[in-house]
Design an enzyme around this catalytic site. Structure first.
Site, PDB file in Angstrom:
ATOM      1  N   LYS A  50       0.829  -1.192   0.000  1.00  0.00           N
ATOM      2  CA  LYS A  50       0.000   0.000   0.000  1.00  0.00           C
ATOM      3  C   LYS A  50       0.874   1.257   0.000  1.00  0.00           C
ATOM      4  O   LYS A  50       1.967   1.245   0.577  1.00  0.00           O
ATOM      5  CB  LYS A  50      -0.873   0.044   1.261  1.00  0.00           C
ATOM      6  CG  LYS A  50      -1.924  -1.028   1.394  1.00  0.00           C
ATOM      7  CD  LYS A  50      -2.639  -0.879   2.732  1.00  0.00           C
ATOM      8  CE  LYS A  50      -3.677  -1.956   2.946  1.00  0.00           C
ATOM      9  NZ  LYS A  50      -4.862  -1.773   2.087  1.00  0.00           N
TER      10      LYS A  50
ATOM     11  N   ARG B 259     -10.322 -11.526   2.519  1.00  0.00           N
ATOM     12  CA  ARG B 259     -11.282 -12.553   2.070  1.00  0.00           C
ATOM     13  C   ARG B 259     -10.663 -13.936   2.091  1.00  0.00           C
ATOM     14  O   ARG B 259     -11.389 -14.943   2.192  1.00  0.00           O
ATOM     15  CB  ARG B 259     -11.826 -12.190   0.684  1.00  0.00           C
ATOM     16  CG  ARG B 259     -10.807 -12.194  -0.437  1.00  0.00           C
ATOM     17  CD  ARG B 259     -11.266 -11.375  -1.624  1.00  0.00           C
ATOM     18  NE  ARG B 259     -11.213  -9.950  -1.327  1.00  0.00           N
ATOM     19  CZ  ARG B 259     -11.624  -9.007  -2.160  1.00  0.00           C
ATOM     20  NH1 ARG B 259     -12.122  -9.326  -3.341  1.00  0.00           N
ATOM     21  NH2 ARG B 259     -11.526  -7.736  -1.834  1.00  0.00           N
TER      22      ARG B 259
END
Length: 456
Positions: free
Chosen positions: A237, A311
């Site tokens: 990120k 996820r």
């Protein structure tokens, strides 16, 4: 923890007034009081307060502005809007508009995260108004404080090991059973995606598992995303996006707070709480873009972006939850930026195929002032999570409908449960609002609790 009292001894009375009521009340007051109100510019706007002097220099009572209907419609926890402006002390109110939800909002607004810098201000205590159950309000406020503390704590002090300890403390407090699967045992016990996501971190990944309640009671399983810090992995990120990643375990914190409410209030359910606790770090063993993982369920997953790791860990935990065929599975996760683009930080989306559950959640959201909005499990988008080279893609190209495609990914791991609902929460209050200090947020849990109480 904020305090709510059952005795009004030594409490300063609060007088609730909207602008129209203020005019009527002033007519009944003496000239000195009318002059005091005028001199201080009190107009009964929402959240305004004005202390009326008493004998000996104390406060006789406090006027609290209730504002117009339009002003009240803009937000919730109207008493908390005023409570935050009052000096330290104990306050009492008898107005019927101050419901249990308003009393709870006051307590939620009194939360302070003081682990690293002790709070200087003394608390503003409230006497429980008529119709308010002080024990219930205290349990809910305490659970919210637990979740907020976990989210607000930096990752150096809230990594997988610390989250595990908080989980075990929760189990011990309520007499629940707990077990932990760590490190290489995740492979031998078939949780390969939890292991893969956390393999690059200094602290071992782990799965936290709590059980509580009668064996014969309806089974409800909560699954919370416990990514204690998310660098994004090799798809790292940018700094601005990494700044708040201590909150990426907000789903786990919220699930733990919800579990604390269920156990503290004694709901008659067989509760299970699952938290995959990992850090998505960068080192030699880190998963790579293009890797293909085989999940607990046997479905293969192409990792097209290592920053879509939540996820993956949820999928293994959901597969485990589904094996027991519970009546209800609820997943909570700070999962996608797309959910925030769609609905902003205050309104988490939820997904379910169960129409009765969706209606119940919508009603509960309104009843307890815990905003939610339903988004669809839009089946036509299933093709976007099918990459061809594997059964599933963890990060479909194109970036459209990201919250929905993430939810569809998770749904693939739930087949046997009576019902399933997924909540894509933000877990953070960017700017302080009534009942919600800036920092970690406790979202969706009170609405879910309302549904659980109604159902079970």
């Amino acid at each position: 923890m904020p305090i709510i009292h059952t005795s009004d001894t030594a409490a300063i009375p609060l007088l609730i007034l909207d602008p129209g009521e203020l005019s009527e009340w002033l007519v009944t007051q003496d000239a000195a009081t009318r002059a005091w109100v005028a001199a201080n510019g009190f107009e009964a706007g929402l959240g305004e307060t004005l202390a009326l002097p008493g004998e000996g220099g104390g406060i006789a009572r406090v006027l609290v502005g209730w504002g117009s209907a339009g002003a009240r419609a803009r937000d919730r926890f109207h008493l908390a809007a005023a409570g935050g402006r009052l000096p330290a002390g104990r306050y009492g109110v008898t107005d019927a508009r101050v419901t249990e939800a308003e009393a709870l909002g006051w307590l939620l607004g009194e939360y302070r995260f003081d682990r690293y810098k002790p709070a200087k201000a003394k608390p503003r205590e409230l006497v429980c108004p008529a119709g308010c159950d002080p024990r219930r309000v205290g349990v809910i406020a305490g659970a919210a404080g637990l979740a907020r503390d976990l989210i607000n704590t930096p990752a150096r002090d809230m990594g997988p090991s610390a989250l595990e300890q908080a989980f075990l403390d929760l189990a011990d407090t309520h007499g629940a059973e707990a077990r932990v699967i760590r490190g290489a045992d995740l492979d031998t016990q078939n949780f390969p995606m939890i292991r893969a996501v956390g393999l690059a971190a200094a602290e071992e990944p782990r799965l936290l598992d709590l059980r509580w309640g009668r064996d014969a009671a309806p089974k409800v399983t909560l699954v919370g995303k416990g990514v204690c810090f998310d660098t994004g992995g090799l798809n790292i990120k940018p700094g601005a996006s990494m700044g708040l990643m201590k909150k990426d375990m907000g789903g786990a914190a919220t699930a733990m707070g919800l579990a604390a409410m269920v156990m503290g209030l004694g709901l008659d359910i067989r509760l299970r709480l699952l938290v995959p606790a990992v850090e998505n770090a960068i080192s030699g063993p880190a998963m790579r873009p293009g890797d293909i993982l085989t999940s607990r369920k046997g479905l293969t997953v192409e990792v097209n972006n290592t920053d879509a790791e939540g996820r993956l860990v949820l999928a293994d935990a959901l597969a485990l939850a589904d094996e027991e065929e519970p009546d209800l599975i609820v997943s909570l996760a700070t999962l996608t930026g797309a959910a925030r683009v769609a609905l902003g930080p205050d309104v988490p989306p939820f997904f379910t195929d169960d129409e009765a559950l969706a209606d119940a959640l919508a009603r509960a959201s309104e009843a307890v002032a815990d905003p939610l909005w339903r988004l669809p499990f839009w089946t036509p988008y299933e093709s976007q999570i099918e990459p061809g080279i594997a059964d599933l893609d963890n990060a479909p190209a194109g970036g459209m409908a990201g919250a929905i495609t993430a939810a569809l990914f998770l749904r693939r791991f739930v087949e046997r449960a009576g019902a399933y609902a997924h909540f894509d929460i933000y877990g953070w209050v960017p700017a302080a609002k009534p009942g919600r200090p800036k920092g970690g947020a406790f979202q969706a849990a009170r609405a879910i609790l309302e549904v659980l109480e109604d159902r079970y």
